[in-house]
Scaffold this motif. Structure first.
Motif, PDB file in Angstrom:
ATOM      1  N   GLU A 147      43.973  22.353  48.684  1.00  0.00           N
ATOM      2  CA  GLU A 147      43.026  22.020  47.620  1.00  0.00           C
ATOM      3  C   GLU A 147      42.498  23.306  46.991  1.00  0.00           C
ATOM      4  N   ARG A 148      42.454  23.344  45.653  1.00  0.00           N
ATOM      5  CA  ARG A 148      41.874  24.487  44.952  1.00  0.00           C
ATOM      6  C   ARG A 148      40.360  24.425  45.099  1.00  0.00           C
ATOM      7  N   VAL A 149      39.773  25.396  45.795  1.00  0.00           N
ATOM      8  CA  VAL A 149      38.343  25.352  46.098  1.00  0.00           C
ATOM      9  C   VAL A 149      37.557  26.446  45.378  1.00  0.00           C
ATOM     10  N   GLY A 150      38.229  27.310  44.671  1.00  0.00           N
ATOM     11  CA  GLY A 150      37.539  28.361  43.941  1.00  0.00           C
ATOM     12  C   GLY A 150      38.528  29.173  43.131  1.00  0.00           C
ATOM     13  N   GLY A 151      37.989  29.988  42.239  1.00  0.00           N
ATOM     14  CA  GLY A 151      38.885  30.827  41.456  1.00  0.00           C
ATOM     15  C   GLY A 151      38.171  31.498  40.300  1.00  0.00           C
ATOM     16  N   LEU A 152      38.946  32.201  39.530  1.00  0.00           N
ATOM     17  CA  LEU A 152      38.441  32.924  38.367  1.00  0.00           C
ATOM     18  C   LEU A 152      39.565  33.053  37.354  1.00  0.00           C
ATOM     19  N   TYR A 153      39.188  33.426  36.131  1.00  0.00           N
ATOM     20  CA  TYR A 153      40.207  33.722  35.127  1.00  0.00           C
ATOM     21  C   TYR A 153      39.722  34.854  34.240  1.00  0.00           C
ATOM     22  N   GLY A 154      40.671  35.498  33.567  1.00  0.00           N
ATOM     23  CA  GLY A 154      40.330  36.580  32.663  1.00  0.00           C
ATOM     24  C   GLY A 154      41.541  37.025  31.874  1.00  0.00           C
ATOM     25  N   VAL A 155      41.347  38.071  31.118  1.00  0.00           N
ATOM     26  CA  VAL A 155      42.359  38.590  30.210  1.00  0.00           C
ATOM     27  C   VAL A 155      42.818  39.956  30.698  1.00  0.00           C
ATOM     28  N   ALA A 156      44.126  40.185  30.660  1.00  0.00           N
ATOM     29  CA  ALA A 156      44.700  41.472  31.083  1.00  0.00           C
ATOM     30  C   ALA A 156      45.475  42.076  29.920  1.00  0.00           C
ATOM     31  N   ILE A 157      45.056  43.268  29.493  1.00  0.00           N
ATOM     32  CA  ILE A 157      45.758  44.002  28.448  1.00  0.00           C
ATOM     33  C   ILE A 157      46.031  45.393  28.988  1.00  0.00           C
ATOM     34  N   GLY A 158      47.288  45.761  29.095  1.00  0.00           N
ATOM     35  CA  GLY A 158      47.627  47.047  29.672  1.00  0.00           C
ATOM     36  C   GLY A 158      47.119  47.138  31.097  1.00  0.00           C
ATOM     37  N   ARG A 159      46.296  48.153  31.370  1.00  0.00           N
ATOM     38  CA  ARG A 159      45.673  48.302  32.684  1.00  0.00           C
ATOM     39  C   ARG A 159      44.168  48.064  32.590  1.00  0.00           C
ATOM     40  N   MET A 160      43.793  47.089  31.758  1.00  0.00           N
ATOM     41  CA  MET A 160      42.393  46.676  31.629  1.00  0.00           C
ATOM     42  C   MET A 160      42.305  45.189  31.922  1.00  0.00           C
ATOM     43  N   PHE A 161      41.311  44.798  32.722  1.00  0.00           N
ATOM     44  CA  PHE A 161      41.088  43.377  32.994  1.00  0.00           C
ATOM     45  C   PHE A 161      39.681  43.000  32.562  1.00  0.00           C
ATOM     46  N   TYR A 162      39.604  41.895  31.826  1.00  0.00           N
ATOM     47  CA  TYR A 162      38.328  41.375  31.309  1.00  0.00           C
ATOM     48  C   TYR A 162      38.015  40.065  32.038  1.00  0.00           C
ATOM     49  N   GLY A 163      37.064  40.104  32.944  1.00  0.00           N
ATOM     50  CA  GLY A 163      36.700  38.901  33.661  1.00  0.00           C
ATOM     51  C   GLY A 163      35.926  37.946  32.783  1.00  0.00           C
ATOM     52  N   SER A 165      35.158  34.041  33.864  1.00  0.00           N
ATOM     53  CA  SER A 165      34.312  33.083  34.575  1.00  0.00           C
ATOM     54  C   SER A 165      34.896  32.824  35.961  1.00  0.00           C
ATOM     55  N   MET A 166      34.020  32.348  36.866  1.00  0.00           N
ATOM     56  CA  MET A 166      34.427  32.006  38.228  1.00  0.00           C
ATOM     57  C   MET A 166      33.851  30.639  38.583  1.00  0.00           C
ATOM     58  N   PHE A 167      34.431  30.016  39.599  1.00  0.00           N
ATOM     59  CA  PHE A 167      33.842  28.792  40.138  1.00  0.00           C
ATOM     60  C   PHE A 167      34.096  28.738  41.637  1.00  0.00           C
ATOM     61  N   ALA A 168      33.266  27.992  42.327  1.00  0.00           N
ATOM     62  CA  ALA A 168      33.435  27.783  43.773  1.00  0.00           C
ATOM     63  C   ALA A 168      33.028  26.372  44.133  1.00  0.00           C
ATOM     64  N   HIS A 169      33.905  25.683  44.854  1.00  0.00           N
ATOM     65  CA  HIS A 169      33.589  24.371  45.413  1.00  0.00           C
ATOM     66  C   HIS A 169      33.494  24.440  46.929  1.00  0.00           C
ATOM     67  N   ARG A 170      33.532  25.653  47.459  1.00  0.00           N
ATOM     68  CA  ARG A 170      33.380  25.913  48.887  1.00  0.00           C
ATOM     69  C   ARG A 170      32.740  27.297  49.012  1.00  0.00           C
ATOM     70  N   THR A 171      31.924  27.488  50.017  1.00  0.00           N
ATOM     71  CA  THR A 171      31.204  28.741  50.179  1.00  0.00           C
ATOM     72  C   THR A 171      32.151  29.937  50.134  1.00  0.00           C
ATOM     73  N   ILE A 176      36.211  35.203  47.370  1.00  0.00           N
ATOM     74  CA  ILE A 176      37.546  35.454  47.932  1.00  0.00           C
ATOM     75  C   ILE A 176      38.532  35.747  46.814  1.00  0.00           C
ATOM     76  N   ALA A 177      38.463  34.954  45.743  1.00  0.00           N
ATOM     77  CA  ALA A 177      39.344  35.187  44.597  1.00  0.00           C
ATOM     78  C   ALA A 177      39.064  36.541  43.962  1.00  0.00           C
ATOM     79  N   LEU A 178      37.783  36.911  43.865  1.00  0.00           N
ATOM     80  CA  LEU A 178      37.437  38.206  43.277  1.00  0.00           C
ATOM     81  C   LEU A 178      37.915  39.354  44.158  1.00  0.00           C
ATOM     82  N   ALA A 179      37.790  39.205  45.460  1.00  0.00           N
ATOM     83  CA  ALA A 179      38.301  40.234  46.364  1.00  0.00           C
ATOM     84  C   ALA A 179      39.814  40.387  46.203  1.00  0.00           C
ATOM     85  N   ALA A 180      40.504  39.253  46.087  1.00  0.00           N
ATOM     86  CA  ALA A 180      41.953  39.299  45.878  1.00  0.00           C
ATOM     87  C   ALA A 180      42.293  39.983  44.556  1.00  0.00           C
ATOM     88  N   LEU A 181      41.521  39.668  43.511  1.00  0.00           N
ATOM     89  CA  LEU A 181      41.748  40.312  42.217  1.00  0.00           C
ATOM     90  C   LEU A 181      41.530  41.821  42.323  1.00  0.00           C
TER      91      LEU A 181
END
Length: 247
Positions: A147-163, A165-171, A176-181
């Motif tokens: 089950e998808r319990v959290g995550g984030l999305y953003g834009v990547a151009i070259g070696r720049m990432f623009y965060g 939004s994030m969401f969490a349905h579990r503590t 965790i997604a941000l640490a992975a990013l």
């Protein structure tokens, strides 16, 4: 008075954004159009959209600008234990771009204390979905027992990432997604994640404000670098990053 942009109009100079003593510091322009092409022009110049349903598209360039250096992401002792469990237990998965639009909808529909409604309108979903199909917007997703319990999305151009939004349905699922990013971007030499606006929550994660001038100078160089290809992820990336953070 902020500028009204027709589809063919360029953005005005960032110095024309409303200042700190106004009701909307950082507000630069407004428009009707919100297209992937307009978004790319904005991000390359240090501008982002933020508005509510029923408003025109409002374009912002805040000063200062909140950013997160991947290596500066704060890992508390408690969260370190969580990451070790994620790395150890197969029930936990981290996926990239499994369902980008679903992540956007989850960010839009997740309740947040003190927030009414969402700025992630259908037009926003459509425009960022267009960037995703071009390989320029990505989601990082935390899964537990299928089950998808959290995550984030953003834009990547070259070696720049623009965060965006994030969401969490579990503590801690969004953390965790941000640490992975952060681990993934650090591996690929990305020095800065744009967090847009200054908040206590972002500061607690290790983000800090920098001047708009410094931010734009970094963006100009980072967006000219080769794009990250492919966007894929396995837990070994997070494991190495976590171990390096401990040393």
């Amino acid at each position: 008075m902020i500028a009204w942009l027709e589809p063919q109009d360029p953005f005005p100079p960032l110095e024309r954004a409303l200042g700190a003593g106004t009701d909307a510091p950082g507000l630069l322009a407004a428009s009707r159009d919100l297209t992937p092409q307009r978004l790319l022009l904005a991000y390359r110049q240090g501008i982002f959209p933020w508005y509510s349903e029923g408003q025109p598209v409002l374009w912002w360039s805040t000063d200062p600008r909140m950013v997160l250096v991947p290596q500066a992401f704060k890992i508390s002792a408690t969260f370190r234990k969580t990451l070790r469990r994620v790395l150890r237990e197969p029930e936990w998965e981290i996926r990239v771009d499994d369902d980008f639009i679903a992540v956007m909808h989850a960010c839009a529909n997740t309740w947040r204390e003190g927030q009414q409604g969402t700025w992630i309108t259908p037009d926003i979903v459509a425009a960022y979905g267009g960037l995703h199909r071009q390989g320029l917007a990505h989601s990082v997703e935390t899964w537990y027992r299928g089950e998808r319990v959290g995550g984030l999305y953003g834009v990547a151009i070259g070696r720049m990432f623009y965060g965006e939004s994030m969401f969490a349905h579990r503590t801690d699922a969004s953390k965790i997604a941000l640490a992975a990013l952060c681990a993934f971007l650090g591996k690929h030499g990305v020095a800065m994640i744009d967090c847009q606006q200054e908040t206590d929550h972002l500061a607690s994660l290790g983000a800090r404000p920098i001047s708009r001038a410094d931010f734009v100078a970094h963006v100009r160089g980072a967006t000219q670098l080769p794009a990250i290809v492919p966007w894929d992820f396995d837990k070994s990336v997070l494991a190495r990053w976590t171990q390096a953070a401990e040393s």
